[in-house]
Design a protein around this motif. Structure first.
Motif, PDB file in Angstrom:
ATOM      1  N   ALA A  70     129.238  43.771 -61.614  1.00 44.31           N
ATOM      2  CA  ALA A  70     128.062  43.531 -61.045  1.00 44.31           C
ATOM      3  C   ALA A  70     127.238  42.505 -61.472  1.00 44.31           C
ATOM      4  O   ALA A  70     126.856  41.543 -60.876  1.00 44.31           O
ATOM      5  CB  ALA A  70     127.406  44.758 -60.583  1.00 44.31           C
ATOM      6  N   VAL A  71     127.094  42.366 -62.728  1.00 47.10           N
ATOM      7  CA  VAL A  71     125.761  41.625 -63.487  1.00 47.10           C
ATOM      8  C   VAL A  71     126.849  40.376 -63.736  1.00 47.10           C
ATOM      9  O   VAL A  71     125.903  39.316 -63.247  1.00 47.10           O
ATOM     10  CB  VAL A  71     125.849  42.236 -64.746  1.00 47.10           C
ATOM     11  N   VAL A  72     128.032  40.238 -63.999  1.00 46.47           N
ATOM     12  CA  VAL A  72     128.790  38.910 -64.091  1.00 46.47           C
ATOM     13  C   VAL A  72     128.770  38.377 -62.560  1.00 46.47           C
ATOM     14  O   VAL A  72     128.352  37.053 -62.470  1.00 46.47           O
ATOM     15  CB  VAL A  72     130.158  38.947 -64.687  1.00 46.47           C
ATOM     16  N   LEU A  73     129.005  38.895 -61.523  1.00 48.56           N
ATOM     17  CA  LEU A  73     129.433  38.393 -60.276  1.00 48.56           C
ATOM     18  C   LEU A  73     127.918  37.890 -59.644  1.00 48.56           C
ATOM     19  O   LEU A  73     127.980  37.024 -59.036  1.00 48.56           O
ATOM     20  CB  LEU A  73     129.965  39.376 -59.431  1.00 48.56           C
ATOM     21  N   ALA A  74     126.774  38.583 -60.067  1.00 51.55           N
ATOM     22  CA  ALA A  74     125.325  38.223 -59.512  1.00 51.55           C
ATOM     23  C   ALA A  74     124.903  37.199 -60.328  1.00 51.55           C
ATOM     24  O   ALA A  74     123.725  36.944 -60.164  1.00 51.55           O
ATOM     25  CB  ALA A  74     124.569  39.566 -59.523  1.00 51.55           C
ATOM     26  N   SER A  75     125.540  37.014 -61.552  1.00 45.35           N
ATOM     27  CA  SER A  75     124.925  35.900 -62.475  1.00 45.35           C
ATOM     28  C   SER A  75     123.751  36.056 -63.021  1.00 45.35           C
ATOM     29  O   SER A  75     122.582  35.373 -62.882  1.00 45.35           O
ATOM     30  CB  SER A  75     125.154  34.548 -61.695  1.00 45.35           C
ATOM     31  N   LEU A  76     123.332  37.519 -63.255  1.00 46.99           N
ATOM     32  CA  LEU A  76     122.160  37.992 -63.921  1.00 46.99           C
ATOM     33  C   LEU A  76     121.869  37.329 -65.242  1.00 46.99           C
ATOM     34  O   LEU A  76     120.726  37.499 -65.676  1.00 46.99           O
ATOM     35  CB  LEU A  76     121.926  39.527 -63.741  1.00 46.99           C
ATOM     36  N   ALA A  77     123.168  37.268 -65.852  1.00 53.41           N
ATOM     37  CA  ALA A  77     122.933  36.842 -67.381  1.00 53.41           C
ATOM     38  C   ALA A  77     124.217  35.910 -67.609  1.00 53.41           C
ATOM     39  O   ALA A  77     125.071  36.013 -66.942  1.00 53.41           O
ATOM     40  CB  ALA A  77     122.877  38.143 -68.249  1.00 53.41           C
ATOM     41  N   PRO A  78     124.257  35.191 -68.639  1.00 53.62           N
ATOM     42  CA  PRO A  78     125.226  34.513 -69.025  1.00 53.62           C
ATOM     43  C   PRO A  78     126.358  35.476 -69.448  1.00 53.62           C
ATOM     44  O   PRO A  78     126.256  36.303 -70.162  1.00 53.62           O
ATOM     45  CB  PRO A  78     124.785  33.633 -70.284  1.00 53.62           C
TER      46      PRO A  78
END
Length: 108
Positions: A70-78
């Protein structure tokens, strides 16, 4: 996190530090949720069995993998520093979780 703050900041800047915080926080959240089946079983007579121990590890793994996706797909962080810190913190929390689970199983 304290040991990795300076290298992470120097190599990736503020965004990498945010990714480190997010990755370690996700692993901590998975660790806390994963400990619930063992904690609940410890209150029962007989204590936690193998199914609770394996369920705990599976729940923890699912939470961390789903959260990472979820974090990677939402681009919340590098993604690169985030996933590196998820892996590092996952292994460290895994050691603590296994020691806790074994202690609870032995005490029952």
């Amino acid at each position: 996190m304290a040991a990795g703050y300076l290298p992470t900041r120097n190599l990736g800047g503020a965004a990498a530090v945010r990714a480190m915080t997010l990755g370690c926080g996700l692993s901590l959240f998975g660790s806390v949720l994963g400990s619930l089946p063992v904690l609940a079983a410890a209150a029962r007579p007989g204590g936690p069995g193998t199914s609770e121990l394996l369920g705990s590890l599976a729940l923890r793994f699912f939470v961390v993998v789903a959260g990472s996706g979820a974090v990677v797909l939402a681009s919340l962080a590098p993604p690169r520093p985030f996933l590196i810190w998820v892996a590092i913190s996952y292994v460290l929390f895994l050691i603590a979780d296994v020691l806790y689970s074994v202690r609870e199983q032995r005490s029952a």
